[in-house]
Design a protein around this motif. Structure first.
Motif, PDB file in Angstrom:
ATOM      1  N   ARG A 241      54.261 -37.472  28.486  1.00 52.82           N
ATOM      2  CA  ARG A 241      54.435 -38.611  27.590  1.00 52.82           C
ATOM      3  C   ARG A 241      53.112 -39.360  27.477  1.00 52.82           C
ATOM      4  N   ASN A 242      52.620 -39.510  26.275  1.00 58.26           N
ATOM      5  CA  ASN A 242      51.361 -40.191  26.032  1.00 58.26           C
ATOM      6  C   ASN A 242      51.659 -41.556  25.423  1.00 58.26           C
ATOM      7  N   LEU A 243      51.146 -42.605  26.056  1.00 63.30           N
ATOM      8  CA  LEU A 243      51.412 -43.956  25.563  1.00 63.30           C
ATOM      9  C   LEU A 243      50.691 -44.267  24.258  1.00 63.30           C
ATOM     10  N   LEU A 244      49.606 -43.526  23.969  1.00 64.31           N
ATOM     11  CA  LEU A 244      48.818 -43.815  22.772  1.00 64.31           C
ATOM     12  C   LEU A 244      49.251 -43.000  21.558  1.00 64.31           C
ATOM     13  N   THR A 245      50.225 -42.103  21.715  1.00 63.78           N
ATOM     14  CA  THR A 245      50.658 -41.276  20.599  1.00 63.78           C
ATOM     15  C   THR A 245      51.243 -42.155  19.501  1.00 63.78           C
ATOM     16  N   ASN A 246      50.836 -41.882  18.272  1.00 65.22           N
ATOM     17  CA  ASN A 246      51.289 -42.594  17.073  1.00 65.22           C
ATOM     18  C   ASN A 246      50.922 -44.078  17.105  1.00 65.22           C
ATOM     19  N   THR A 247      49.807 -44.411  17.734  1.00 66.54           N
ATOM     20  CA  THR A 247      49.288 -45.777  17.686  1.00 66.54           C
ATOM     21  C   THR A 247      47.909 -45.723  17.037  1.00 66.54           C
TER      22      THR A 247
ATOM     23  N   PHE B  92      43.146 -40.902  19.560  1.00 56.49           N
ATOM     24  CA  PHE B  92      41.763 -40.456  19.412  1.00 56.49           C
ATOM     25  C   PHE B  92      41.221 -40.371  17.989  1.00 56.49           C
ATOM     26  N   PRO B  93      41.759 -39.566  17.087  1.00 62.61           N
ATOM     27  CA  PRO B  93      41.072 -39.406  15.806  1.00 62.61           C
ATOM     28  C   PRO B  93      41.324 -40.527  14.802  1.00 62.61           C
ATOM     29  N   ARG B  94      42.064 -41.520  15.166  1.00 60.52           N
ATOM     30  CA  ARG B  94      42.456 -42.523  14.178  1.00 60.52           C
ATOM     31  C   ARG B  94      41.412 -43.616  14.007  1.00 60.52           C
ATOM     32  N   THR B  95      41.611 -44.445  13.017  1.00 59.86           N
ATOM     33  CA  THR B  95      40.652 -45.472  12.623  1.00 59.86           C
ATOM     34  C   THR B  95      40.429 -46.515  13.709  1.00 59.86           C
TER      35      THR B  95
END
Length: 60
Positions: free
Chosen positions: A6-12, A16-19
């Protein structure tokens, strides 16, 4: 078997590649450079820097 972490940063915005990731790093680097420049100017003013430059040029 599938190992799913489970990754806490997923869809936030910090994923990594997001703005948000790139904005945070670019703005952080700009802050560090500008903060360092302000400290450098406070510690050694322009006349002191110019004096050292001219003194170094005379030795050469």
């Amino acid at each position: 078997m599938k190992c799913d972490h489970r990754n806490l940063l997923t869809n936030t915005t910090l994923e990594f590649p997001r703005t948000g990731f790139w904005m945070m790093h670019v703005l952080g680097a700009m802050f560090l450079v500008l903060f360092g420049m302000r400290l450098a100017v406070r510690k050694a003013s322009i006349p002191i820097l110019a004096y050292r430059l001219f003194k170094r040029l005379q030795k050469a």
